[in-house]
Scaffold this motif. Structure first.
Motif, PDB file in Angstrom:
ATOM      1  N   ARG A  91       0.822  -1.207   0.000  1.00  7.12           N
ATOM      2  CA  ARG A  91       0.000   0.000   0.000  1.00  7.12           C
ATOM      3  C   ARG A  91       0.859   1.260   0.000  1.00  7.12           C
ATOM      4  NH1 ARG A  91      -4.048   0.703   4.893  1.00  7.12           N
ATOM      5  NH2 ARG A  91      -4.369  -1.493   4.352  1.00  7.12           N
ATOM      6  N   VAL A  92       1.879   1.292   0.866  1.00  4.32           N
ATOM      7  CA  VAL A  92       2.698   2.493   0.949  1.00  4.32           C
ATOM      8  C   VAL A  92       3.566   2.651  -0.302  1.00  4.32           C
ATOM      9  CG1 VAL A  92       4.683   1.483   2.156  1.00  4.32           C
ATOM     10  CG2 VAL A  92       4.106   3.878   2.529  1.00  4.32           C
ATOM     11  N   VAL A  93       4.004   1.537  -0.889  1.00  5.30           N
ATOM     12  CA  VAL A  93       4.765   1.608  -2.136  1.00  5.30           C
ATOM     13  C   VAL A  93       3.887   2.185  -3.248  1.00  5.30           C
ATOM     14  CG1 VAL A  93       5.840   0.217  -3.942  1.00  5.30           C
ATOM     15  CG2 VAL A  93       6.398  -0.208  -1.559  1.00  5.30           C
ATOM     16  N   ALA A  94       2.603   1.754  -3.281  1.00  5.57           N
ATOM     17  CA  ALA A  94       1.695   2.263  -4.312  1.00  5.57           C
ATOM     18  C   ALA A  94       1.499   3.771  -4.168  1.00  5.57           C
ATOM     19  CB  ALA A  94       0.355   1.544  -4.215  1.00  5.57           C
ATOM     20  N   VAL A  95       1.410   4.250  -2.915  1.00  2.00           N
ATOM     21  CA  VAL A  95       1.247   5.693  -2.692  1.00  2.00           C
ATOM     22  C   VAL A  95       2.483   6.458  -3.175  1.00  2.00           C
ATOM     23  CG1 VAL A  95       0.986   7.478  -0.928  1.00  2.00           C
ATOM     24  CG2 VAL A  95      -0.381   5.378  -0.815  1.00  2.00           C
ATOM     25  N   ILE A  96       3.681   5.954  -2.860  1.00  2.83           N
ATOM     26  CA  ILE A  96       4.910   6.615  -3.298  1.00  2.83           C
ATOM     27  C   ILE A  96       5.021   6.589  -4.826  1.00  2.83           C
ATOM     28  CG2 ILE A  96       7.430   6.451  -3.268  1.00  2.83           C
ATOM     29  CD1 ILE A  96       6.235   7.680  -0.765  1.00  2.83           C
ATOM     30  N   ASP A  97       4.557   5.507  -5.429  1.00  3.50           N
ATOM     31  CA  ASP A  97       4.574   5.447  -6.898  1.00  3.50           C
ATOM     32  C   ASP A  97       3.696   6.555  -7.487  1.00  3.50           C
ATOM     33  OD1 ASP A  97       6.296   3.326  -6.884  1.00  3.50           O
ATOM     34  OD2 ASP A  97       4.728   1.788  -7.134  1.00  3.50           O
ATOM     35  N   VAL A  98       2.565   6.818  -6.825  1.00  5.03           N
ATOM     36  CA  VAL A  98       1.704   7.919  -7.284  1.00  5.03           C
ATOM     37  C   VAL A  98       2.441   9.254  -7.160  1.00  5.03           C
ATOM     38  CG1 VAL A  98      -0.409   9.230  -6.798  1.00  5.03           C
ATOM     39  CG2 VAL A  98      -0.430   6.721  -6.778  1.00  5.03           C
ATOM     40  N   GLY A  99       3.129   9.466  -6.015  1.00  2.00           N
ATOM     41  CA  GLY A  99       3.887  10.712  -5.833  1.00  2.00           C
ATOM     42  C   GLY A  99       4.994  10.846  -6.875  1.00  2.00           C
ATOM     43  N   MET A 100       5.717   9.745  -7.170  1.00  2.00           N
ATOM     44  CA  MET A 100       6.780   9.798  -8.166  1.00  2.00           C
ATOM     45  C   MET A 100       6.211  10.057  -9.561  1.00  2.00           C
ATOM     46  SD  MET A 100       9.786   9.650  -6.933  1.00  2.00           S
ATOM     47  CE  MET A 100      10.704   9.277  -8.429  1.00  2.00           C
ATOM     48  N   THR A 101       5.020   9.516  -9.808  1.00  2.00           N
ATOM     49  CA  THR A 101       4.385   9.781 -11.102  1.00  2.00           C
ATOM     50  C   THR A 101       4.101  11.278 -11.263  1.00  2.00           C
ATOM     51  OG1 THR A 101       3.375   7.590 -11.107  1.00  2.00           O
ATOM     52  CG2 THR A 101       2.390   9.249 -12.547  1.00  2.00           C
ATOM     53  N   LEU A 102       3.631  11.934 -10.194  1.00  2.00           N
ATOM     54  CA  LEU A 102       3.393  13.387 -10.239  1.00  2.00           C
ATOM     55  C   LEU A 102       4.695  14.154 -10.462  1.00  2.00           C
ATOM     56  CD1 LEU A 102       0.800  13.770  -7.331  1.00  2.00           C
ATOM     57  CD2 LEU A 102       0.367  14.025  -9.786  1.00  2.00           C
TER      58      LEU A 102
END
Length: 379
Positions: free
Chosen positions: A44-55
């Motif tokens: 879950r936390v990796v998925a959130v960071i992936d969203v931040g890196m995508t931004l």
């Protein structure tokens, strides 16, 4: 006789083995549960960071295209990331890669930290850092957690850090007590940012122990049922045998060896057990042996009587044989006398009035053995 050699001891092995098996299964299940729960939080936390890196990558592309300057692109990225929330209270923060202590670039819940050097003693609560796949890890002794974030980036490229952190309160502020938190950090080398987000995993431990307690209750119930069944089987087995298995086997072997003097102790009212049947068999065998002994004694007496009668018969037969010899001698004499009598005229003897029998004593000898034979037959 040791306890484990008795029926109770042997039957107790079953619940003990079941307990050992249940404990192994419970340990494996709890370990797998903890791993699954932890992996779920990690994903879950990796998925959130992936969203931040995508931004971040999106605004970097806008910078490269010339649509935005670097400062505009960074501010737009920070604003977008600041607005991200998940699990109601969780967020993404950004710090730089500075040494010896990094600076806070953006913190959505504590804006006062932005631009400050993160060297406060209150940050010294990092306890573990490890690679994303978990194959490499290092335990820490309350190290500065932001320095640990930078070290994790330098060692693994990205990774997880465990530390103790306060929880935000619903009405504002934070708790005084610290809870275990798991953060995932990854670096953007182009802007020199470290994006990180953490999620509390103290509830994972809570769920772990709750599940462990439920498993323990199930194991206890199953163990009680297993022990109850084992005790019932033991009671039924001892009732059928009439005693312990070793004692019953010893008595049966003693009887099989021909020793019927064994004393068999039965419980009160025991009439259907194996020992009761063996006791009845031994009693019946004792009666038969007594009858056989009496019969043998009678046969011995009759045999002795027959031996005595046989000896008497042999003595009598010997006497008969002796008399027969005498008869044969007398017959021979009579034959000789008869020859002599042919010379004498019979009328002479009649004239003198003397019977032939009186003149021939040999005829009296012929009568005696036949009387003896007739007397023996009458007996």
């Amino acid at each position: 006789m040791g306890f484990w050699s008795t029926a109770a001891g042997r039957l107790l092995i079953l619940p003990l083995l079941a307990l050992a098996g249940f404990l192994v299964i419970a340990a494996v299940a709890l370990d797998a549960l903890q791993q699954r729960l932890t992996e779920g939080r990690e994903q879950r936390v990796v998925a959130v960071i992936d969203v931040g890196m995508t931004l971040v990558k999106h605004y970097q592309q806008l910078e490269k295209s010339g649509a935005l300057s670097r400062e505009q692109a960074q501010q737009a990225a920070l604003s977008a990331i600041r607005a991200i929330r998940y699990d109601k209270v969780e967020y993404i923060w950004i710090n730089d890669l500075g040494r010896p202590f990094p600076k806070m670039v953006m913190h959505p819940t504590v804006p006062a930290l932005e631009g400050t050097v993160l060297d406060r003693p209150s940050f010294n609560y990092a306890t573990l850092m490890r690679s994303p796949d978990g194959r490499q890890q290092q335990k820490l002794n309350n190290q500065n957690l932001f320095v640990t974030f930078v070290d994790t980036i330098g060692r693994y490229g990205s990774g997880f850090v465990e530390y103790q952190w306060t929880k935000p309160l619903p009405g504002g502020g934070v708790t005084e007590e610290r809870y275990t938190k798991l953060s995932y950090v990854i670096a953007d080398r182009e802007w020199g940012w470290v994006l990180g987000s953490g999620i509390y995993i103290d509830d994972v431990q809570k769920m772990f122990w709750q599940t462990g307690l439920r498993l323990a209750l199930v194991i206890v119930l199953v163990m009680l049922l297993t022990v109850a069944v084992s005790l019932y089987i033991r009671r039924w087995l001892l009732r059928q045998l009439g005693g312990e298995v070793a004692y019953t086997r010893q008595l049966v072997q003693q009887v099989a060896a021909g020793d019927f003097s064994a004393s068999i102790s039965l419980k009160a009212g025991d009439q259907d057990s194996l020992l009761a049947a063996v006791a009845a068999l031994v009693g019946r065998l004792r009666e038969l042996i007594g009858q056989q002994r009496a019969l043998v004694s009678g046969l011995n007496q009759q045999s002795e009587a027959l031996d005595s009668s046989s000896q008497q018969s042999q003595t009598l037969l010997q006497q008969v044989m002796e008399q027969t010899t005498q008869v044969a001698t007398a017959v021979h004499e009579m034959s000789t006398t008869c020859d002599d009598m042919r010379v004498m005229p019979l009328r002479r003897h009649i004239r003198h009035g003397m019977p032939i029998v009186r003149r021939l004593p040999v005829l009296r000898l012929l009568v005696k053995p036949y009387r003896l034979l007739i007397s023996y037959k009458a007996k």
